[in-house]
Design a protein around this motif. Structure first.
Motif, PDB file in Angstrom:
ATOM      1  N   GLY A   1      -2.239  21.955   3.307  1.00 40.19           N
ATOM      2  CA  GLY A   1      -1.230  22.213   2.286  1.00 40.19           C
ATOM      3  C   GLY A   1      -0.643  20.955   1.687  1.00 40.19           C
ATOM      4  N   TYR A   2      -0.892  19.812   2.338  1.00 43.69           N
ATOM      5  CA  TYR A   2      -0.298  18.554   1.848  1.00 43.69           C
ATOM      6  C   TYR A   2      -1.072  17.402   2.468  1.00 43.69           C
ATOM      7  CZ  TYR A   2       3.527  15.342   0.476  1.00 43.69           C
ATOM      8  OH  TYR A   2       4.287  14.345  -0.089  1.00 43.69           O
ATOM      9  N   VAL A   3      -1.156  16.290   1.720  1.00 41.68           N
ATOM     10  CA  VAL A   3      -1.909  15.128   2.176  1.00 41.68           C
ATOM     11  C   VAL A   3      -1.072  13.870   1.997  1.00 41.68           C
ATOM     12  CG1 VAL A   3      -3.986  13.713   1.853  1.00 41.68           C
ATOM     13  CG2 VAL A   3      -4.116  16.207   1.564  1.00 41.68           C
ATOM     14  N   HIS A   4      -0.997  13.067   3.058  1.00 38.82           N
ATOM     15  CA  HIS A   4      -0.453  11.714   2.985  1.00 38.82           C
ATOM     16  C   HIS A   4      -1.608  10.720   3.019  1.00 38.82           C
ATOM     17  CE1 HIS A   4       3.993  12.021   4.540  1.00 38.82           C
ATOM     18  NE2 HIS A   4       3.885  12.265   3.252  1.00 38.82           N
ATOM     19  N   VAL A   5      -1.519   9.683   2.209  1.00 37.34           N
ATOM     20  CA  VAL A   5      -2.463   8.579   2.327  1.00 37.34           C
ATOM     21  C   VAL A   5      -1.694   7.332   2.749  1.00 37.34           C
ATOM     22  CG1 VAL A   5      -4.195   9.456   0.739  1.00 37.34           C
ATOM     23  CG2 VAL A   5      -2.309   8.115  -0.161  1.00 37.34           C
ATOM     24  N   GLY A   6      -2.296   6.597   3.643  1.00 36.03           N
ATOM     25  CA  GLY A   6      -1.718   5.345   4.115  1.00 36.03           C
ATOM     26  C   GLY A   6      -2.796   4.545   4.806  1.00 36.03           C
ATOM     27  N   GLY A  32      10.252  31.163  -1.153  1.00 33.07           N
ATOM     28  CA  GLY A  32       9.173  30.472  -1.857  1.00 33.07           C
ATOM     29  C   GLY A  32       8.829  29.118  -1.281  1.00 33.07           C
ATOM     30  N   VAL A  33       9.089  28.934   0.014  1.00 33.83           N
ATOM     31  CA  VAL A  33       8.839  27.653   0.672  1.00 33.83           C
ATOM     32  C   VAL A  33       7.799  27.850   1.775  1.00 33.83           C
ATOM     33  CG1 VAL A  33       9.835  25.762   2.040  1.00 33.83           C
ATOM     34  CG2 VAL A  33      11.165  26.820   0.201  1.00 33.83           C
ATOM     35  N   ALA A  34       6.745  27.038   1.744  1.00 31.42           N
ATOM     36  CA  ALA A  34       5.728  27.047   2.798  1.00 31.42           C
ATOM     37  C   ALA A  34       6.032  25.935   3.795  1.00 31.42           C
ATOM     38  CB  ALA A  34       4.340  26.844   2.198  1.00 31.42           C
ATOM     39  N   LEU A  35       5.602  26.111   5.023  1.00 37.40           N
ATOM     40  CA  LEU A  35       5.736  25.070   6.037  1.00 37.40           C
ATOM     41  C   LEU A  35       4.419  24.304   6.133  1.00 37.40           C
ATOM     42  CD1 LEU A  35       7.578  26.928   8.954  1.00 37.40           C
ATOM     43  CD2 LEU A  35       8.542  25.833   6.918  1.00 37.40           C
ATOM     44  N   CYS A  36       4.513  22.977   6.108  1.00 39.81           N
ATOM     45  CA  CYS A  36       3.326  22.126   6.235  1.00 39.81           C
ATOM     46  C   CYS A  36       3.519  21.207   7.429  1.00 39.81           C
ATOM     47  CB  CYS A  36       3.101  21.317   4.966  1.00 39.81           C
ATOM     48  SG  CYS A  36       2.639  22.312   3.536  1.00 39.81           S
ATOM     49  N   SER A  41       0.955  33.408  11.212  1.00 35.99           N
ATOM     50  CA  SER A  41       1.612  33.320   9.906  1.00 35.99           C
ATOM     51  C   SER A  41       0.625  32.919   8.810  1.00 35.99           C
ATOM     52  CB  SER A  41       2.744  32.281   9.966  1.00 35.99           C
ATOM     53  OG  SER A  41       3.303  32.063   8.684  1.00 35.99           O
ATOM     54  N   ASP A  42       0.843  33.477   7.625  1.00 33.09           N
ATOM     55  CA  ASP A  42       0.064  33.055   6.456  1.00 33.09           C
ATOM     56  C   ASP A  42       0.866  32.097   5.578  1.00 33.09           C
ATOM     57  OD1 ASP A  42       1.975  34.713   5.320  1.00 33.09           O
ATOM     58  OD2 ASP A  42       0.542  36.042   4.320  1.00 33.09           O
ATOM     59  N   ASN A  43       1.991  31.594   6.130  1.00 33.87           N
ATOM     60  CA  ASN A  43       2.857  30.691   5.363  1.00 33.87           C
ATOM     61  C   ASN A  43       3.018  29.340   6.062  1.00 33.87           C
ATOM     62  OD1 ASN A  43       4.509  30.215   3.036  1.00 33.87           O
ATOM     63  ND2 ASN A  43       6.338  30.463   4.300  1.00 33.87           N
ATOM     64  N   ILE A  44       2.055  29.012   6.923  1.00 27.37           N
ATOM     65  CA  ILE A  44       2.053  27.728   7.613  1.00 27.37           C
ATOM     66  C   ILE A  44       0.736  27.016   7.321  1.00 27.37           C
ATOM     67  CG2 ILE A  44       2.195  26.526   9.825  1.00 27.37           C
ATOM     68  CD1 ILE A  44       3.816  28.818  10.921  1.00 27.37           C
ATOM     69  N   PHE A  45       0.826  25.755   6.930  1.00 28.19           N
ATOM     70  CA  PHE A  45      -0.341  24.968   6.552  1.00 28.19           C
ATOM     71  C   PHE A  45      -0.303  23.618   7.272  1.00 28.19           C
ATOM     72  CE2 PHE A  45       0.678  27.941   3.223  1.00 28.19           C
ATOM     73  CZ  PHE A  45      -0.552  28.485   2.890  1.00 28.19           C
ATOM     74  N   LEU A  46      -1.369  22.855   7.113  1.00 34.77           N
ATOM     75  CA  LEU A  46      -1.460  21.538   7.732  1.00 34.77           C
ATOM     76  C   LEU A  46      -1.109  20.444   6.733  1.00 34.77           C
ATOM     77  CD1 LEU A  46      -4.756  21.853   9.796  1.00 34.77           C
ATOM     78  CD2 LEU A  46      -2.401  22.354  10.508  1.00 34.77           C
ATOM     79  N   LEU A  52       8.127  22.598   2.962  1.00 31.57           N
ATOM     80  CA  LEU A  52       8.822  21.708   3.885  1.00 31.57           C
ATOM     81  C   LEU A  52       7.739  21.101   4.756  1.00 31.57           C
ATOM     82  CD1 LEU A  52      11.440  20.596   5.212  1.00 31.57           C
ATOM     83  CD2 LEU A  52      11.271  22.506   6.815  1.00 31.57           C
ATOM     84  N   SER A  53       7.598  19.776   4.688  1.00 26.02           N
ATOM     85  CA  SER A  53       6.546  19.107   5.430  1.00 26.02           C
ATOM     86  C   SER A  53       7.132  18.254   6.539  1.00 26.02           C
ATOM     87  CB  SER A  53       5.710  18.236   4.487  1.00 26.02           C
ATOM     88  OG  SER A  53       6.449  17.090   4.090  1.00 26.02           O
TER      89      SER A  53
END
Length: 291
Positions: A202-207, A140-144, A171-176, A102-103
């Motif tokens: 954990g996730y990348v947006h490009v814009g 099975g859901v990480a937070l981003c 937490s080991d289940n939170i990312f950027l 979930l981002s």
């Protein structure tokens, strides 16, 4: 890397048909990943979306944002708990869609603030996110956490702040969730910031800096892709852009989308996919050349 695209290129995502049509068009443009905006399961059939994605062989990412009524930095005794309940439901939607994360800017209200953040607000947010992340982990859901600019939150704008925040959650289940549009405003060096964040990403947006066609603005994407390869990033990279004609007023105001950025969303999507493929291939070539 798996390249994706956000629904906002075509639609705000408030109806089933609009979302499914956008998924079709994303697949036709060559993307293997589709990002959903925040979805209301009382309005949208989540299981039907998941089945449509499976039919298209399309991976999915779920995202969400918090309104002022759900602000988990709030000292109001009703607002932060309401935000926590909202995030727990959003995690369930992500799980049911088939998203492993979930981002979005889910650590505070997504808005322009008029006050400085407080230590209490930071701590309240971190505590809420730690609890949500623990529940999400079971599904099975990480937070981003999307690091948005100063005009869209007052709490976390840079990767340095984001890494500190993750540390405070324990937490080991939170990312950027980093975004080149926002980093262009807040970071002095995007590649350096990516290397600093490292395994926390954990996730990348490009814009682009103007949110239009990639490669036509001020952002130098080559160092961005070089840095992602250097840190061993192999997860999702998605294009986020907005068709102002498809958005409702609240989202237009929050993200300041005041003008049309392209005439043809499908052409924009095809150009974006080709641009990402080329940037990645050239970055791999540079890496091999200097190995």
């Amino acid at each position: 890397m798996e390249f994706g695209i956000h629904a906002f290129v075509w639609t705000e995502g408030r109806t089933q048909d609009a979302l499914e049509t956008a998924m079709d068009r994303a697949r036709a443009a060559g993307f293997g990943l589709f990002e959903f905006p925040g979805l209301d399961p009382k309005v949208i059939d989540i299981d039907r979306l998941a089945k449509h994605a499976a039919k298209l062989d399309l991976k999915v990412v779920a995202s969400a944002g918090l309104t002022p009524a759900h602000d988990v930095t709030s000292s109001d005794p009703e607002i932060a708990p309401r935000g926590e309940a909202f995030l727990n439901e959003a995690v369930s939607v992500a799980r049911d869609l088939g998203s492993s994360q979930l981002s979005g800017p889910i650590f505070s209200a997504h808005q322009k603030f008029s006050d400085l953040p407080t230590e209490t607000g930071w701590r309240t947010s971190a505590d809420v996110l730690a609890r949500v992340a623990e529940r999400a982990k079971a599904g099975g859901v990480a937070l981003c956490l999307e690091l948005v600019n100063r005009y869209e939150t007052n709490l976390i704008n840079t990767v340095k702040q984001g890494v500190a925040y993750i540390g405070d959650t324990g937490s080991d289940n939170i990312f950027l969730h980093i975004d080149t549009f926002h980093m262009n405003i807040e970071e002095t060096d995007q590649a350096q910031a990516i290397r600093y964040a490292g395994e926390h990403i954990g996730y990348v947006h490009v814009g682009e800096n103007h949110r239009g066609h990639l490669g036509t603005g001020a952002i130098d994407f080559a160092p961005v892709f070089d840095a992602l390869i250097d840190i061993g990033y192999t997860k999702h990279v998605s294009v986020e852009a907005f068709d102002s004609r498809a958005l409702g007023d609240p989202l237009k105001a929050t993200c300041a989308i005041w003008r049309d950025l392209w005439d043809d969303a499908d052409a924009f999507a095809r150009h974006s996919k080709a641009f990402l493929d080329l940037q990645y291939a050239e970055a791999l070539r540079r890496t091999a050349a200097y190995a």
